[in-house]
Write an enzyme that holds these catalytic residues in place. Structure first.
Site: not given
Lengths: 269, 426
Positions: A94, A217, A245
């Site tokens: 991320s 996602d 995610h």
């Protein structure tokens, strides 16, 4: 305070090359629980908490310093230095995918050999000619959702953050509070994460890179992964057939396999 | 109240105990839904559908749980709830807003549990949702109050900062006032002493025929004494202040500075000539009040101890040596017998010309001020020819203030001594 205590670093495994795992927004190093142990037989496995998260030294979170991701990238390099790691692969999830990119750019030549970017996005907000997936108002909504979920936090959680993990009652609370952090820090980090723009840093990256893209996602959608793939010549894009995610949680085995394949394909000097 | 006994049970409506589980699921006072691990909705109860305004077939297998939340809530779910579910198997009391079909929102608390297959693979997520509309209003009030408190804290911090700046300004003004009072009292003292002397003289030499004259003379004398006492008091207050905070050194242009002092001296005898030559060092870096006191004393001495038979010639000049700047005051006055008085020249209350009025403070003060500036005083003198005072001040580094020059504030010693010293006597 050393880099190792500041970032709550843990080191396991053996090998010439170290895999440094960097967790994303909203959680801490425990996010790697289903993935990291698989590499311990061939690599040194380094886990860390970003300052402000998990077991890091929360007092070290200076909002002015951490107003840009570069500060976290510098922290990661400080950990690499403190452990005197000669050869490193950075695995960032991320927002930490971009932290890993910044660290690789700033690292002394030859140290960071490869990058694995899990569910990366260089910019979450839509822009002219760019679809990041979000508008500014959405980020404000996220901050509201965070606020709504932190009611009563300070009173209940403060003692845990002050650090008494040896007390079982508090340790239990710590487990329950997994992925929680000081609300002021969380708000600040959310802003830095979701309002940032690291597209301009991409051309400065010359490290071989694997992009691990979750097929579905909402936070880092496929077009963003494809954008990164185009912007990073020579990068590999692997789309994992999973949702959400966190492919390292929802599809740990394919995630491990993809990283293994990428590292195995690396020419050994 | 008596506890219910067995006999009372049959009286209950047995329909309650035969609760229909399907009906309970569908119409429970909370929302239920079940999703695949990725959030895809597979089952929802009627309560939840009623809240949302959707038909079952619009949602099942078509939408996922996250899509029922606001975008911000969805972001939060993906970054907080989803990983927690996979790692811990459950989440509790997460606060979200449901997005209804008509676009409006409904605040809910979400708790969820992950169901796994026997081999541990995630199978489904069971979710229960509670309507917290009223509680949410109260919580938002709390949040608003918290934000308000934080804003007020910031305002307070700003106000504090303003106060601090104001305080600094006042401190500066106070220091300026100090300087003013110091200079004013210093410069007033000499003329008032003259008035005292003149008045004494007047009383001795003049005869008044008016009967009121006697009391008026006493009143005048009292008034003079009062002025002197007031000035003494003022000076002492200022100097107490000074003793505590040192006056910083600053560049002082000697020519205008000295001219000002000369103008403030008592009227010089006819034919007096001042010669000022600061070409070698036109500017001194020194504490202004100290330099003022020093020059005032030397210049007034030069006039006071002028030779009675010739007009005073006073030369004030600067020179540079290898390590010092020298400020000289040279006169053609009575001179001092240095072979006799050499040792006691700078001692307190020593006087070398008893025929001239004075208190023996001036040179003591001059010497002390020079030493505090990190320098020293040298004297050349010949009886009935004149005296030269040379003040050696340490050479300052280029563009830098010498630490030695800084302490040239008013001396911290007995304060009345210095004040009386400014009467410029020896």
């Amino acid at each position: 305070m050393t880099a190792l205590t500041r970032n709550n670093v843990s080191v396991t495994g053996t090998g010439e090359v170290a895999l440094v795992f960097i967790h994303g927004f909203g959680c801490d190093q425990r996010m790697w629980r289903l993935v990291a142990p698989a590499f311990e037989d061939r690599y040194r496995v380094v886990l860390l908490d970003l300052v402000g998260a998990g077991g890091s030294e929360v007092g070290a979170y200076d909002p002015a310093r951490y107003a840009a991701l570069q500060a976290h990238a510098d922290d990661v390099l400080a950990v690499v230095r403190a452990l005197a790691l000669p050869r490193v692969v950075l695995v960032g999830h991320s927002v930490s995918a971009m932290i890993a990119v910044l660290a690789a750019i700033a690292a002394p030549a030859g140290i960071v050999e490869r990058l694995v970017l899990v569910a990366p996005s260089p910019r979450y907000l839509n822009d002219a000619g760019y679809v990041g997936g979000f508008e500014r108002v959405d980020i404000e909504e996220l901050l509201e959702a965070m606020d709504a979920n932190y009611l009563g936090w300070s009173g209940a959680m403060a003692p845990v953050i002050m650090g008494h993990p040896e007390q079982p009652a508090l340790a239990q609370e710590l487990t329950d509070s997994f992925c929680r952090t000081d609300p002021a820090i969380a708000r600040h980090f959310a802003r830095v994460t979701f309002l940032g723009d690291n597209r301009g840093d991409l051309p400065r990256l010359h490290t071989p890179t694997l992009i691990l893209q979750s097929a579905h996602d909402v936070i880092a959608p496929l077009p963003v992964g494809q954008y990164l793939h185009r912007q990073l010549p020579g990068s590999e894009l692997v789309v994992l057939d999973t949702s959400g995610h966190c492919p390292h949680l929802s599809a740990p085995a394919p995630t491990i396999a993809a990283i293994d394949h990428f590292l195995g394909a690396a020419p050994r000097p | 109240m008596t506890p219910p006994d067995d006999a009372s049970l049959p009286a209950l409506d047995l329909r309650l105990t035969e609760e229909n589980l399907d009906d309970l699921y569908e119409h429970a006072p909370c929302g239920y839904c079940t999703c695949l691990p990725d959030g895809t909705l597979v089952k929802l109860n009627q309560t939840l559908l009623g809240w949302l305004g959707y038909r079952r077939d619009e949602l099942v297998a078509r939408r996922c749980l996250q899509q029922l939340l606001t975008v911000g809530g969805r972001l939060h779910y993906e970054t907080h709830c989803a990983p927690l579910l996979l790692l811990q198997g459950q989440v509790r009391e997460m606060s979200y807003l449901l997005r209804r079909r008509d676009g409006s929102t409904l605040p809910v608390l979400l708790s969820a549990a992950l169901v796994r297959e026997p081999d541990g693979t995630p199978l489904a997520v069971r979710v229960s949702l509670f309507d917290i509309t009223e509680r949410r209003k109260y919580e938002q009030e709390l949040l608003r109050a918290k934000v308000q408190a934080e804003e007020q804290r910031e305002q307070l911090a700003r106000a504090n900062e303003q106060l601090r700046a104001k305080n600094e300004q006042l401190t500066r003004i106070n220091a300026d006032l100090d300087s003013f009072v110091y200079t004013a009292s210093h410069d007033l003292k000499q003329p008032i002493n003259n008035m005292v002397g003149l008045f004494e003289e007047l009383r001795r030499s003049v005869t008044f025929h008016d009967a009121e004259a006697g009391p008026m003379m006493s009143m005048f004398e009292d008034a003079l004494a009062q002025i002197l006492a007031t000035i003494d008091g003022l000076t002492q207050v200022v100097q107490l202040q000074r003793a505590m905070e040192q006056v910083p050194a600053e560049p002082v242009a000697l020519l205008p500075f000295t001219e000002d002092i000369i103008r403030s001296l008592q009227p010089a005898p006819a034919g007096t000539r001042f010669e000022l030559d600061f070409a070698a060092a036109p500017v001194l870096r020194i504490a202004r009040p100290g330099l003022h006191s020093l020059l005032y004393n030397l210049l007034s001495n030069a006039l006071k101890y002028a030779a009675p038979d010739r007009p005073p010639r006073v030369r004030v000049s600067t020179a540079r040596t290898a390590h010092a700047t020298v400020l000289s005051v040279q006169d053609n006055g009575r001179g001092i017998d240095l072979t006799r008085h050499h040792r006691e020249l700078f001692q307190l209350f020593r006087r070398f010309h008893p025929e001239v009025a004075g208190t023996g403070m001036g040179l003591y003060l001059v010497n002390r001020l020079a030493r505090q500036a990190g320098g020293r005083v040298e004297v050349d003198s010949a009886v009935d020819a004149g005296t030269t005072f040379r003040i050696f001040l340490p050479q300052e580094e280029a563009g830098d203030s010498t630490p030695d020059a800084r302490p040239l504030a008013a001396p911290p010693g007995p304060l009345s001594e210095k004040e009386r010293g400014s009467q410029a006597t020896r």
